[in-house]
Write a protein that holds these residues in place. Sequence first.
Motif, PDB file in Angstrom:
ATOM      1  N   ASP A  31       0.828  -1.206   0.000  1.00 40.76           N
ATOM      2  CA  ASP A  31       0.000   0.000   0.000  1.00 40.76           C
ATOM      3  C   ASP A  31       0.864   1.259   0.000  1.00 40.76           C
ATOM      4  N   ALA A  39       1.983   1.740  -3.436  1.00 40.30           N
ATOM      5  CA  ALA A  39       0.839   2.150  -4.250  1.00 40.30           C
ATOM      6  C   ALA A  39       0.541   3.636  -4.084  1.00 40.30           C
ATOM      7  N   ALA A  61       3.037   5.435  -6.180  1.00 40.02           N
ATOM      8  CA  ALA A  61       2.693   5.257  -7.596  1.00 40.02           C
ATOM      9  C   ALA A  61       1.514   6.143  -7.986  1.00 40.02           C
ATOM     10  N   ARG A  62       0.531   6.242  -7.118  1.00 38.36           N
ATOM     11  CA  ARG A  62      -0.641   7.075  -7.410  1.00 38.36           C
ATOM     12  C   ARG A  62      -0.247   8.550  -7.507  1.00 38.36           C
ATOM     13  N   MET A 111       6.882  -2.986  -8.789  1.00 44.35           N
ATOM     14  CA  MET A 111       5.585  -2.653  -8.198  1.00 44.35           C
ATOM     15  C   MET A 111       5.244  -1.186  -8.438  1.00 44.35           C
ATOM     16  N   GLY A 140       2.193   0.024 -10.692  1.00 42.39           N
ATOM     17  CA  GLY A 140       1.203   0.838 -10.011  1.00 42.39           C
ATOM     18  C   GLY A 140       0.911   2.126 -10.751  1.00 42.39           C
ATOM     19  N   GLY A 192      -2.424   3.266  -8.553  1.00 33.33           N
ATOM     20  CA  GLY A 192      -1.341   2.703  -7.751  1.00 33.33           C
ATOM     21  C   GLY A 192      -1.544   1.253  -7.365  1.00 33.33           C
ATOM     22  N   ARG A 193      -2.759   0.737  -7.514  1.00 32.11           N
ATOM     23  CA  ARG A 193      -3.057  -0.628  -7.096  1.00 32.11           C
ATOM     24  C   ARG A 193      -2.763  -1.603  -8.229  1.00 32.11           C
ATOM     25  N   LEU A 194      -2.049  -2.684  -7.917  1.00 29.18           N
ATOM     26  CA  LEU A 194      -1.752  -3.682  -8.932  1.00 29.18           C
ATOM     27  C   LEU A 194      -3.007  -4.478  -9.250  1.00 29.18           C
ATOM     28  N   ARG A 234      -0.988  -9.234  -8.817  1.00 27.06           N
ATOM     29  CA  ARG A 234      -0.728  -9.543  -7.408  1.00 27.06           C
ATOM     30  C   ARG A 234      -0.571 -11.040  -7.197  1.00 27.06           C
TER      31      ARG A 234
END
Length: 343
Positions: free
Chosen positions: A22, A25, A28-29, A158, A162, A168-170, A175
């Motif tokens: 998280d 993520a 990444a977001r 990752m 992301g 940002g979530r894979l 996963r």
Amino acid sequence: MAADLAEQPAGYARLLEPDRADAIARVARAIAERRPRHVVYAARGTSDHAALYAAYLTEIRLSLPAGLASPSTMTLFGARPDLSDALVVGVSQSGGSADLAEVLRVARGAGALTLAVTNAPDSPLAGLAELSVDIAAGHERAVAATKTYTAELLALLMLVEGVRAGDGRLPAAERAALAELPELAERVLADPAAGALAPRYRFAGQLVTTGRGYAYPTAREAALKLMETSYLPALAFSGADLLHGPLAMTDPDVPVLALVGSGPGGDAMRAVLPRLAERGADVVTIGSAEVPGAVRIAVPEVDERYAPLLDILPLQRLALALALARGEDPDAPRGLNKVTSTH
């Protein structure tokens, strides 16, 4: 070094834990929201090879131009490039390299979004960057980096995936695939094949490593590990560059370690192997692809993007075994320290 090697599957599992995933993520977001137009990676040594892997991922998966910075242009020559639409990423295990910190300072002043990827979240590099990712590899005992390298690879993978996802979530499929990495890494490290090759290279005077695409950074990192632990001159080439001249140096007395897996990179390498055979080169392949007539260190087949996280493991094992076979101390290479200061 052996203890560090053995901890890599656990390192993968740790980065994939929900809290750490998280955290990556969220970074990444934030990057996706800024929509950078190009990405510049700054690194040295082993981390430079992780950054090169990330550059391949960035161009292939995000369709963004990416490259590796030359820190000296800023630190020695005073260059101040326009980085207003860039993401500048400093990759450093220690986070203590003065020149990388200077790159991030200059980049931030030039309007870039800056990110530190490091094993030391309280380091100067992390403090200078707007965003940071902790690779959470834990204390590394040996001077030769192993578990911090593979943790950098997974964290960068990752991160890029992301950013590609936007939020940002894979994706669930990604996963699930990554969740298999710790067990696959355990299997690779348990295979004695790589260590058994040490006698083959004990008296080698030089060696070549080669790969294409995602595998090229692995070839470079393998060459570095052999040089810093066994003092064996090792030259790394992309499979394409190997054919543009260096092929002439290969012969039965110059061993070649070739990364040959699945996907476009592996397909391209299979076209290089016949040229090496013409030279009578002593070739060992590493990867998931079966090559008729070649000595091979088998690695489980995974998506080509993930292969560097497994392919490097037997090469690390080989570097350790070869150093011991040559009477060297892989934990304390001569003339080297864990943190190298460059300016």
